[in-house]
Design a protein around this motif. Sequence first.
Motif, PDB file in Angstrom:
ATOM      1  N   VAL A 139       0.801  -1.460  -0.183  1.00 21.31           N
ATOM      2  CA  VAL A 139       0.080  -0.280  -0.050  1.00 21.31           C
ATOM      3  C   VAL A 139       1.183   1.681  -0.257  1.00 21.31           C
ATOM      4  N   THR A 140       0.834   2.515  -1.064  1.00 22.43           N
ATOM      5  CA  THR A 140       1.323   3.654  -0.885  1.00 22.43           C
ATOM      6  C   THR A 140       0.588   4.197  -1.712  1.00 22.43           C
ATOM      7  N   PRO A 141       0.308   5.025  -0.412  1.00 23.04           N
ATOM      8  CA  PRO A 141      -0.310   6.195  -0.704  1.00 23.04           C
ATOM      9  C   PRO A 141       0.560   7.292  -1.273  1.00 23.04           C
ATOM     10  N   ASN A 142       0.280   8.557  -1.183  1.00 21.92           N
ATOM     11  CA  ASN A 142       1.466   9.680  -1.513  1.00 21.92           C
ATOM     12  C   ASN A 142       0.290  10.733  -0.957  1.00 21.92           C
ATOM     13  N   VAL A 143       1.508  11.918  -0.576  1.00 19.54           N
ATOM     14  CA  VAL A 143       1.039  13.119  -0.177  1.00 19.54           C
ATOM     15  C   VAL A 143      -0.171  13.691  -0.056  1.00 19.54           C
ATOM     16  N   TYR A 144      -0.781  13.250  -1.307  1.00 20.41           N
ATOM     17  CA  TYR A 144      -2.236  14.197  -1.005  1.00 20.41           C
ATOM     18  C   TYR A 144      -3.549  12.159  -0.536  1.00 20.41           C
ATOM     19  N   THR A 145      -2.705  12.001  -0.554  1.00 22.84           N
ATOM     20  CA  THR A 145      -4.434  10.196  -0.184  1.00 22.84           C
ATOM     21  C   THR A 145      -4.824  11.404   1.185  1.00 22.84           C
ATOM     22  N   THR A 146      -6.410  11.073   0.863  1.00 26.61           N
ATOM     23  CA  THR A 146      -7.094  11.472   2.265  1.00 26.61           C
ATOM     24  C   THR A 146      -7.362  10.795   3.314  1.00 26.61           C
ATOM     25  N   ILE A 147      -7.244  11.099   4.093  1.00 27.34           N
ATOM     26  CA  ILE A 147      -7.732   9.918   5.310  1.00 27.34           C
ATOM     27  C   ILE A 147      -9.153   8.804   5.205  1.00 27.34           C
ATOM     28  N   GLU A 148      -9.771   9.378   4.263  1.00 21.89           N
ATOM     29  CA  GLU A 148     -10.981   8.651   3.853  1.00 21.89           C
ATOM     30  C   GLU A 148     -10.842   7.741   3.187  1.00 21.89           C
ATOM     31  N   GLU A 149      -9.689   8.157   2.022  1.00 28.99           N
ATOM     32  CA  GLU A 149      -9.253   7.116   1.111  1.00 28.99           C
ATOM     33  C   GLU A 149      -8.477   5.822   2.437  1.00 28.99           C
ATOM     34  N   LEU A 150      -8.152   6.530   3.183  1.00 29.43           N
ATOM     35  CA  LEU A 150      -7.263   5.539   3.618  1.00 29.43           C
ATOM     36  C   LEU A 150      -8.321   3.902   5.143  1.00 29.43           C
ATOM     37  N   ASP A 151      -9.495   5.262   5.490  1.00 26.37           N
ATOM     38  CA  ASP A 151     -10.634   4.856   5.979  1.00 26.37           C
ATOM     39  C   ASP A 151     -10.844   3.216   4.705  1.00 26.37           C
ATOM     40  N   ALA A 152     -11.481   3.660   3.378  1.00 26.84           N
ATOM     41  CA  ALA A 152     -11.846   2.861   2.903  1.00 26.84           C
ATOM     42  C   ALA A 152     -11.213   1.636   2.502  1.00 26.84           C
ATOM     43  N   LEU A 153      -9.453   1.942   2.448  1.00 26.50           N
ATOM     44  CA  LEU A 153      -8.360   0.386   3.043  1.00 26.50           C
ATOM     45  C   LEU A 153      -9.145   0.274   4.125  1.00 26.50           C
ATOM     46  N   VAL A 154      -9.316   0.582   5.092  1.00 26.34           N
ATOM     47  CA  VAL A 154      -9.174  -0.049   6.345  1.00 26.34           C
ATOM     48  C   VAL A 154      -9.954  -1.000   6.599  1.00 26.34           C
ATOM     49  N   SER A 155     -11.195  -0.513   5.796  1.00 26.86           N
ATOM     50  CA  SER A 155     -13.345  -1.489   5.846  1.00 26.86           C
ATOM     51  C   SER A 155     -12.904  -2.671   5.719  1.00 26.86           C
ATOM     52  N   ALA A 156     -12.456  -1.875   3.796  1.00 32.22           N
ATOM     53  CA  ALA A 156     -12.362  -3.054   3.269  1.00 32.22           C
ATOM     54  C   ALA A 156     -11.394  -4.214   3.642  1.00 32.22           C
ATOM     55  N   ILE A 157     -10.514  -4.696   4.107  1.00 31.57           N
ATOM     56  CA  ILE A 157      -9.624  -5.278   4.537  1.00 31.57           C
ATOM     57  C   ILE A 157     -10.238  -5.989   6.061  1.00 31.57           C
ATOM     58  N   LYS A 158     -10.816  -5.450   6.088  1.00 32.92           N
ATOM     59  CA  LYS A 158     -11.702  -6.195   7.967  1.00 32.92           C
ATOM     60  C   LYS A 158     -13.270  -6.565   7.221  1.00 32.92           C
ATOM     61  N   LYS A 159     -13.515  -6.126   5.750  1.00 33.74           N
ATOM     62  CA  LYS A 159     -14.208  -6.664   5.581  1.00 33.74           C
ATOM     63  C   LYS A 159     -14.139  -8.588   4.789  1.00 33.74           C
TER      64      LYS A 159
END
Length: 420
Positions: free
Chosen positions: A397-417
């Motif tokens: 997983v490689t975000p860049n500086v412009y990645t938002t917290i909402e995008e990372l929350d989406a990742l966390v929620s997807a991995i949990k699911k």
Amino acid sequence: MDKRSFLKNVGLMGLAAPLSFAHLERAVADVKHLAPADLAAEEDFWLKVRSDYDIKPDYINLENGYYCFMPRQTMDHLVEHMRYINREGSHYMRTVQWENKNMVADKVAEIVGCTAGEVAITRNSTESLDLIIGGLDWKAGDEAVMAEQDYGAMLNHFKFIERRFGTVNRFVSVPNHPKSDQEIVDLYASAITDKTRLLMVCHMVNITGQVLPIRKIADMAHARGVEVMVDGAHAFSHITFQMKDLDCDYYGTSLHKWLSAPLGSGMLYVKKEKIDSVWPLFAERDLEPNDMRRLNHIGTHPVHTDLAILNAIEYQNAMGLERKEARLKYLQHYWTSKLRDHPGVIVNTPVEMSRHGGIGNVGVEGIEPGDLADALMNDHGIFTAAINRPGVRGVRVTPNVYTTIEELDALVSAIKKISA
Ligand SMILES: Cc1ncc(COP(=O)(O)O)c(C=O)c1O
């Protein structure tokens, strides 16, 4: 102004346009009072940075590790350079091409505190590192030390050298969660024999994002007469460091990764006194001893790319590398800390802030890395890279500086699911 300096000035047109990054400069001016670690979590600021990038709305891009595409302004400069050089034609090539290239080397060298005379502008990490692997004067029986987790292109070149010269490649396997720097140093030390000539080590392991203790490894290797080549593909312009603090002999990186320079730009550093011990891939005329140009005769190439490296540096300087590093670490820490202790989830990147940058790797028990990457992309619209290598199974997983917290929350929620 004589004809030559006129040409030079025209040739540099657009290289240092002070207003070209005005948007970013204004945004930074408003937050100058904040320490980088505090600014890292200021989403309003990073949203302004995000607006400098043309981001595809089709999916969440968490695969910036391959290529950190350029902000719009650097891209505009690149196009301008291309137009300009196409108009100037051979005239540019025969007048200021090399002066400008030296200036680019100078600016790249400044980032890591070395001299332009130790730096060659290359096309990428592969070219830089393979120049060294293929350019050393190998003898049958010589040994090289590397890790199973190193990048494939370099491992392939070492394999080829083994076949060609009868050398021996020795491998270590880097643990994902080392207890100390000493554990890593001892690991590399255990593979060194009295025949070892070169040790290759990643500054930041690309598949996990782990930062390795380069200086300590270099000190250990040098004490045993072994040269050290660092694969810095992911560390340059990602984490702050000075070349003298690493004390390695060779360092290769890609500038199209974390510097966000145009595709096809890289850098090779060779310690001054080592330059003559490397055979060039393409021969240069005889030069003074230890002249870096002997390793850099690449023929005619896209010189507009070289010029836009300067604009990428300008953009990075306007942001500040320390702010960028702090943001990348913050983003990685944000999502990994929500998943580290989650049942069925395996985070393959160390927890300590000093041992990672913005890259992280996560796996889910019982799911193949390729299937996990497919599920993230197809079911959740999240783009990552599947990694199935010794000791590392998951997605990078490689975000860049412009990645938002909402995008990372989406990742966390997807991995949990997926893990449920
Ligand atoms: C650790 C490492 N080394 C070398 C490379 C090669 O980089 P390039 O393809 O830009 O030459 C990569 C690319 O991702 C990498 O991750």
